[in-house]
Enzyme design. Sequence first.
Site, PDB file in Angstrom:
ATOM      1  N   ASN A 192     -36.635  35.475 -24.229  1.00  0.00           N
ATOM      2  CA  ASN A 192     -36.149  34.383 -25.078  1.00  0.00           C
ATOM      3  C   ASN A 192     -34.809  33.919 -24.519  1.00  0.00           C
ATOM      4  OD1 ASN A 192     -36.676  32.956 -27.767  1.00  0.00           O
ATOM      5  ND2 ASN A 192     -34.527  33.565 -27.954  1.00  0.00           N
TER       6      ASN A 192
ATOM      7  N   LYS B 186     -56.485  20.183 -30.708  1.00  0.00           N
ATOM      8  CA  LYS B 186     -55.602  20.808 -31.700  1.00  0.00           C
ATOM      9  C   LYS B 186     -54.942  19.725 -32.567  1.00  0.00           C
ATOM     10  CE  LYS B 186     -52.942  23.862 -33.801  1.00  0.00           C
ATOM     11  NZ  LYS B 186     -51.666  23.361 -34.154  1.00  0.00           N
TER      12      LYS B 186
ATOM     13  N   ARG C  35     -60.978 -16.454 -37.105  1.00  0.00           N
ATOM     14  CA  ARG C  35     -60.351 -16.324 -35.786  1.00  0.00           C
ATOM     15  C   ARG C  35     -60.733 -17.505 -34.895  1.00  0.00           C
ATOM     16  NH1 ARG C  35     -61.984 -12.146 -32.679  1.00  0.00           N
ATOM     17  NH2 ARG C  35     -60.000 -12.042 -31.580  1.00  0.00           N
TER      18      ARG C  35
ATOM     19  N   HIS D  83     -57.492  18.598 -34.970  1.00  0.00           N
ATOM     20  CA  HIS D  83     -57.624  19.692 -35.952  1.00  0.00           C
ATOM     21  C   HIS D  83     -56.540  19.550 -37.024  1.00  0.00           C
ATOM     22  CE1 HIS D  83     -55.972  23.488 -37.441  1.00  0.00           C
ATOM     23  NE2 HIS D  83     -57.193  23.988 -37.400  1.00  0.00           N
ATOM     24  N   ASN D  84     -55.312  19.323 -36.591  1.00  0.00           N
ATOM     25  CA  ASN D  84     -54.217  19.189 -37.561  1.00  0.00           C
ATOM     26  C   ASN D  84     -54.391  17.936 -38.417  1.00  0.00           C
ATOM     27  OD1 ASN D  84     -53.243  21.388 -36.125  1.00  0.00           O
ATOM     28  ND2 ASN D  84     -51.130  20.710 -36.232  1.00  0.00           N
TER      29      ASN D  84
ATOM     30  N   GLU E  37     -56.771  18.747 -40.957  1.00  0.00           N
ATOM     31  CA  GLU E  37     -56.067  19.633 -41.911  1.00  0.00           C
ATOM     32  C   GLU E  37     -55.274  18.794 -42.932  1.00  0.00           C
ATOM     33  OE1 GLU E  37     -53.779  22.770 -39.879  1.00  0.00           O
ATOM     34  OE2 GLU E  37     -52.119  22.275 -41.206  1.00  0.00           O
TER      35      GLU E  37
ATOM     36  N   SER F 227     -53.808  27.603 -33.437  1.00  0.00           N
ATOM     37  CA  SER F 227     -53.789  27.304 -34.868  1.00  0.00           C
ATOM     38  C   SER F 227     -53.813  28.576 -35.694  1.00  0.00           C
ATOM     39  CB  SER F 227     -54.998  26.450 -35.247  1.00  0.00           C
ATOM     40  OG  SER F 227     -55.010  26.274 -36.651  1.00  0.00           O
TER      41      SER F 227
ATOM     42  N   HIS G 124     -61.169 -18.214 -30.904  1.00  0.00           N
ATOM     43  CA  HIS G 124     -61.499 -16.900 -30.345  1.00  0.00           C
ATOM     44  C   HIS G 124     -63.001 -16.712 -30.117  1.00  0.00           C
ATOM     45  CE1 HIS G 124     -57.433 -15.520 -30.386  1.00  0.00           C
ATOM     46  NE2 HIS G 124     -57.289 -15.792 -31.674  1.00  0.00           N
TER      47      HIS G 124
HETATM   48  P1  NBP Z   1     -39.480  26.736 -32.880  1.00  0.00           P
HETATM   49  O1  NBP Z   1     -40.335  25.529 -32.735  1.00  0.00           O
HETATM   50  O2  NBP Z   1     -38.573  26.843 -34.020  1.00  0.00           O
HETATM   51  O3  NBP Z   1     -38.637  26.917 -31.533  1.00  0.00           O
HETATM   52  C1  NBP Z   1     -37.677  27.939 -31.395  1.00  0.00           C
HETATM   53  C2  NBP Z   1     -37.779  28.596 -30.027  1.00  0.00           C
HETATM   54  O4  NBP Z   1     -37.571  27.626 -28.976  1.00  0.00           O
HETATM   55  C3  NBP Z   1     -36.708  29.661 -29.837  1.00  0.00           C
HETATM   56  O5  NBP Z   1     -37.280  30.729 -29.138  1.00  0.00           O
HETATM   57  C4  NBP Z   1     -35.663  28.920 -29.009  1.00  0.00           C
HETATM   58  O6  NBP Z   1     -34.841  29.769 -28.254  1.00  0.00           O
HETATM   59  C5  NBP Z   1     -36.557  28.132 -28.102  1.00  0.00           C
HETATM   60  N1  NBP Z   1     -35.869  27.075 -27.372  1.00  0.00           N
HETATM   61  C6  NBP Z   1     -35.326  25.927 -27.801  1.00  0.00           C
HETATM   62 BR1  NBP Z   1     -35.250  25.399 -29.546  1.00  0.00          BR
HETATM   63  N2  NBP Z   1     -34.796  25.175 -26.826  1.00  0.00           N
HETATM   64  C7  NBP Z   1     -35.004  25.889 -25.716  1.00  0.00           C
HETATM   65  C8  NBP Z   1     -34.670  25.648 -24.354  1.00  0.00           C
HETATM   66  N3  NBP Z   1     -34.082  24.515 -23.965  1.00  0.00           N
HETATM   67  N4  NBP Z   1     -34.995  26.601 -23.460  1.00  0.00           N
HETATM   68  C9  NBP Z   1     -35.598  27.741 -23.859  1.00  0.00           C
HETATM   69  N5  NBP Z   1     -35.970  28.012 -25.119  1.00  0.00           N
HETATM   70  C10 NBP Z   1     -35.654  27.094 -26.039  1.00  0.00           C
HETATM   71  O7  NBP Z   1     -40.403  28.056 -32.837  1.00  0.00           O
HETATM   72  P2  NBP Z   1     -41.774  28.365 -33.598  1.00  0.00           P
HETATM   73  O8  NBP Z   1     -41.789  27.890 -35.000  1.00  0.00           O
HETATM   74  O9  NBP Z   1     -42.044  29.799 -33.302  1.00  0.00           O
HETATM   75  O10 NBP Z   1     -42.870  27.470 -32.824  1.00  0.00           O
HETATM   76  C11 NBP Z   1     -43.082  27.601 -31.420  1.00  0.00           C
HETATM   77  C12 NBP Z   1     -44.110  26.565 -30.997  1.00  0.00           C
HETATM   78  O11 NBP Z   1     -45.349  26.830 -31.679  1.00  0.00           O
HETATM   79  C13 NBP Z   1     -43.739  25.124 -31.350  1.00  0.00           C
HETATM   80  O12 NBP Z   1     -44.184  24.264 -30.335  1.00  0.00           O
HETATM   81  C14 NBP Z   1     -44.514  24.849 -32.612  1.00  0.00           C
HETATM   82  O13 NBP Z   1     -44.800  23.492 -32.789  1.00  0.00           O
HETATM   83  C15 NBP Z   1     -45.782  25.650 -32.342  1.00  0.00           C
HETATM   84  N6  NBP Z   1     -46.508  26.042 -33.537  1.00  0.00           N
HETATM   85  C16 NBP Z   1     -45.869  26.484 -34.644  1.00  0.00           C
HETATM   86  C17 NBP Z   1     -46.583  26.849 -35.769  1.00  0.00           C
HETATM   87  C18 NBP Z   1     -45.891  27.378 -36.989  1.00  0.00           C
HETATM   88  O14 NBP Z   1     -46.591  27.655 -37.970  1.00  0.00           O
HETATM   89  N7  NBP Z   1     -44.585  27.577 -36.962  1.00  0.00           N
HETATM   90  C19 NBP Z   1     -47.976  26.782 -35.754  1.00  0.00           C
HETATM   91  C20 NBP Z   1     -48.606  26.347 -34.617  1.00  0.00           C
HETATM   92  C21 NBP Z   1     -47.862  25.986 -33.515  1.00  0.00           C
HETATM   93  P3  NBP Z   1     -33.423  30.260 -28.858  1.00  0.00           P
HETATM   94  O15 NBP Z   1     -33.745  31.424 -29.732  1.00  0.00           O
HETATM   95  O16 NBP Z   1     -32.641  30.630 -27.657  1.00  0.00           O
HETATM   96  O17 NBP Z   1     -32.830  29.105 -29.604  1.00  0.00           O
END
Ligand code: NBP
Length: 483
Positions: free
Chosen positions: A37, A187, A452, A190-191, A194, A133, A458
């Site tokens: 991370n 996906k 039209r 799908h959303n 949803e 998902s 048209h």
């Molecule tokens: P977030 O969408 O909240 O993103 C946070 C993460 O992104 C942290 O690990 C953060 O690192 C990292 N990050 C950021 Br912000 N900028 C960065 C950069 N420039 N370089 C490297 N790392 C960076 O996390 P999440 O809710 O776990 O979702 C992750 C993905 O999964 C997203 O694309 C989301 O759309 C998708 N998703 C989420 C869900 C859900 O239910 N939450 C469901 C399905 C898909 P840091 O800790 O250093 O700030």
Amino acid sequence: MTDKNELAQIGVVGLAVMGSNLARNFARNGNTVAVYNRSPEKTHALIEAHGEEGNFVPSETIEDFVASLERPRKAIIMVKAGKATDAVIDQLAEAMDDGDIIIDGGNALFTDTIRREKDVAARGKHFVGAGISGGEEGALNGPAIMPGGPKESWETLGPILESIAANVDGTPCVTHIGPDGAGHFVKMVHNGIEYADMQVIGEAYQLLRYGAGMEPAEIAEVFREWNSGDLDSYLIEITAEVLAQKDPETGAPLVDIIVDAAGQKGTGRWTAINGLELGVPITGIAESVFARALSSSTAQRSAAQEGQLPAGTIKALDVDKAEFIEDVRRALYAAKLIAYSQGFDEIKAGSEEFGWDVDPRDLATIWRGGCIIRAKFLDRIRAAYDNNADLPALILDPYFKGELEDLIDPWRRVVVAATQLGLPAPVFASSLSYYDSLRAERLPAALIQGQRDFFGAHTFKRTDKPGTFHIEWSGDRSLIQTD
Ligand code: NBP
């Protein structure tokens, strides 16, 4: 357990809620998983809290992370969709070797995935955009996974993704969807589905609550019962849970305490925009996106309430409660069926537009588990496409046509009741109009073509002979054949 010397089969970059749960899922299922991370605190926190669940190899730099992966390297990016994804892809592509695989498991827009796949391929690596998902619970215990990208990447990735995906009747809820952006496109839709599924459930609740005058706890029981029939699904199940929940602070029904302004992160909006771009009438999904937007138009709503827009004088219907509940159930089923039918239309159109060759049966199969729209009903959808892979529309499948025989009258009654009661039911009503439009022998499109031709020359086609025609509207109104 952590071991710095062991090579990992898979790596996860981004350890917020989704990434850390996915990493734990890999580890719990016997995979050694490399974790990284940007800010090391999240890596430490994951190892401290869950390091005993399996084999983790933590790193504090992207270079160490890449070095900790066995070849061909496989790294899943789970960072905030957008610029962060591009930044991480760039770092990984820089540190990786030819033939390694970068997977984006975030909610990327599929056109970004198409672009990224081209860029990464030009740098000698594989790129797989994978829709995941199931939210955080799914990431931990088994999501539905929709990977796109090159088929050869799937050969390598398939087994490891199958090890963490949800599983229904022995079938993992993951399969290769198609090239480049196909996984993220599917996906996205799908959303969108949803959104529509949640909205029709919301409309049913609204009618039972403010039409039939039922309390949330009583409606929760109705949803519980519905969950044992045709509507059996995760969303109906959690609806019953939410409606039965009391606010821990006040003891009031929680649903009455929650502000009625629905949020969104954008995938429903993308689905609606794409439907417009492809010319596919995904009315249920689009209305659901608009319904969320309207709910959040706080200032307008409060002005309309305070300014008291007239409600009209038509008296509410005098309905039998039990019959009304059953009618609402059927209307919900019908509107849901339309939303899915439209969503599958969009997938078909997208697949044709981008040359992906997406098989709708795959989606009906993998969406049965792990994902938010998982439902018994998907088995029926699978059967419909098994019977006829080229169905012109899902609702034209013989089984669903039979269902609609039983649904259509209650559905009409519910839309009439909602209209008379002055209760909003945008998806129930617009889906019915969509349905009647599909059925209609003649549509007012003929008149629109006439208009039209009148203002813009048209031209129009005739029903009685081939060719393209125009009326000299500002002259002698004679008919001219233009083609
Ligand atoms: P977030 O969408 O909240 O993103 C946070 C993460 O992104 C942290 O690990 C953060 O690192 C990292 N990050 C950021 Br912000 N900028 C960065 C950069 N420039 N370089 C490297 N790392 C960076 O996390 P999440 O809710 O776990 O979702 C992750 C993905 O999964 C997203 O694309 C989301 O759309 C998708 N998703 C989420 C869900 C859900 O239910 N939450 C469901 C399905 C898909 P840091 O800790 O250093 O700030």
